[in-house]
Design an enzyme around this catalytic site. Structure first.
Site, mmCIF file in Angstrom:
data_model
loop_
_atom_site.group_PDB
_atom_site.id
_atom_site.type_symbol
_atom_site.label_atom_id
_atom_site.label_comp_id
_atom_site.label_asym_id
_atom_site.label_seq_id
_atom_site.Cartn_x
_atom_site.Cartn_y
_atom_site.Cartn_z
ATOM 1 N N GLY A 58 0.785 -1.690 -10.311
ATOM 2 C CA GLY A 58 -0.627 -1.612 -10.633
ATOM 3 C C GLY A 58 -0.952 -0.447 -11.551
ATOM 4 N N SER A 59 -2.049 -0.591 -12.293
ATOM 5 C CA SER A 59 -2.573 0.510 -13.088
ATOM 6 C C SER A 59 -3.263 1.519 -12.175
ATOM 7 C CB SER A 59 -3.552 -0.013 -14.134
ATOM 8 O OG SER A 59 -2.919 -0.907 -15.009
ATOM 9 N N HIS A 61 -2.133 4.704 -11.901
ATOM 10 C CA HIS A 61 -1.171 5.734 -11.514
ATOM 11 C C HIS A 61 -0.614 6.473 -12.733
ATOM 12 C CE1 HIS A 61 -1.389 3.918 -7.611
ATOM 13 N NE2 HIS A 61 -0.867 2.784 -8.034
ATOM 14 N N HIS A 223 -2.643 4.533 -2.856
ATOM 15 C CA HIS A 223 -3.755 3.588 -2.966
ATOM 16 C C HIS A 223 -4.809 3.860 -1.891
ATOM 17 C CE1 HIS A 223 -0.029 1.429 -4.301
ATOM 18 N NE2 HIS A 223 -0.784 1.290 -5.378
#
Length: 336
Positions: A58-59, A61, A223
């Site tokens: 996922g974006s 990070h 997250h």
């Protein structure tokens, strides 16, 4: 609830607009296939006869994952929405663009959505006759006990683990060896973090968890996954000591052993505070008679604008030291 402030346009367009900016800023390092805007490929990484290292997730990070695409590290990355796995198609697109005939190694953090989608992409590649292996990163020692290490999350230790695997691939080692070194690197990498405030998604601009002022959460995931416990915020040295006690206990290094160190910002924690943490990390390693071979301090694996930090220690041996020292040239990380 007050909305967080972000320099964005439409929250739903954030990832694609970010990627447009990244590609415009780093054309010497990165390119994207016209049909696959979420597959980011190293300009000078893939080559015939080389194992292709494909990372992703996922974006949110950044610079993980796309910042570590380049010669000597990852050949390609598949980019998902914020905190969401990329679907199988961009994973396959990234692998097809990077494939040099020697097989593909997928590496990513141990999260259910990533496992499902990368596994689907691997099956699609196998149908194309491309041998594919997978190594999950599991460096977050707070996320599961030692005897259940395969259930742990992959967090900031990705930087060192990807680095070792990318060097092995760049050196022209065969797929079996690249996979072995990746697993070896993962097994000797230990991370633990602390969160001081929440982050917010671009689509909602609302905190994704509640952490009252004056409190911290030890072991929180990148997250917002629950950590070990919440308590009143303590001084930096006390927080560092708790993290280092846990890492040193599990690592069980002998005096004279070598380590690589990463003190990582989760997003909004500034360098001033990271270096205060690092001063204590360094003192603890010196007291344990361990030799620090390499140190990284800064935002390497973030969680949007979350306040907090993580500490990663890789327990080096001769082989891992060679891999860590191997030159790389990526959009957001260079060495040698």
């Amino acid at each position: 609830m007050t909305l967080t402030q972000k320099l964005i346009n439409d929250g739903n367009d954030t990832v694609d607009e970010m990627l447009a900016g990244v590609m415009a800023a780093h054309p010497d390092h990165l390119w994207r296939p016209d049909h696959a805007p979420r597959a980011v490929i190293a300009r000078h990484g893939p080559r015939e006869g080389k194992v292709a290292l494909v990372i992703g997730g996922g974006s949110g990070h950044e610079p993980t994952f796309l910042g570590f695409v380049g010669k000597g590290l990852a050949d390609a990355a598949a980019i998902g929405n914020v905190f969401a796995s990329p679907p199988p198609q961009p994973v396959m697109d990234a692998a097809m663009a990077a494939h040099g005939g020697a097989g593909v190694l997928f590496m990513y953090g141990n999260y259910a959505g990533d496992v499902m989608n990368f596994d689907m992409a691997a099956e699609m590649l196998e149908m194309e006759g491309i041998e594919t292996r997978t190594v999950l990163t599991t460096d977050d020692i707070a996320s599961a006990p030692r005897e259940a290490r395969d259930k742990r999350r992959g967090v900031a230790g990705n930087v060192f683990i990807f680095k070792a695997a990318g060097a092995a691939a760049d050196l022209g080692l065969p797929l079996d060896e690249v996979e072995r070194i990746a697993r070896h690197a993962n097994a000797r990498t230990y991370t633990m973090g602390v969160a001081l405030s929440a982050c917010s998604l671009p689509q909602t601009r609302r905190p994704n968890f509640d952490l009252p002022a004056g409190e911290m959460e030890i072991g929180m995931g990148i997250h917002g996954e629950p950590g070990i416990r919440r308590e009143a915020l303590r001084p930096a040295d006390a927080v560092t000591d708790e993290i280092m006690d846990a890492i040193l206990s599990e690592m069980a290094a002998a005096p004279g052993d070598r380590v690589a160190v990463l003190v990582n910002s989760l997003g909004s924690t500034p360098l001033m505070e990271l270096y205060i943490l690092h001063a204590r990390v360094n003192a603890r390693l010196k007291a344990a008679e361990l030799e620090v071979h390499r140190t990284l301090v800064g935002p390497y694996c973030t969680s949007m604008e979350m306040a907090g930090a993580s500490i990663t220690i890789m327990h080096l041996d001769d082989e891992l030291q060679r891999m860590i020292d191997h030159p790389c040239d990526c959009a957001m990380f260079r060495q040698g």
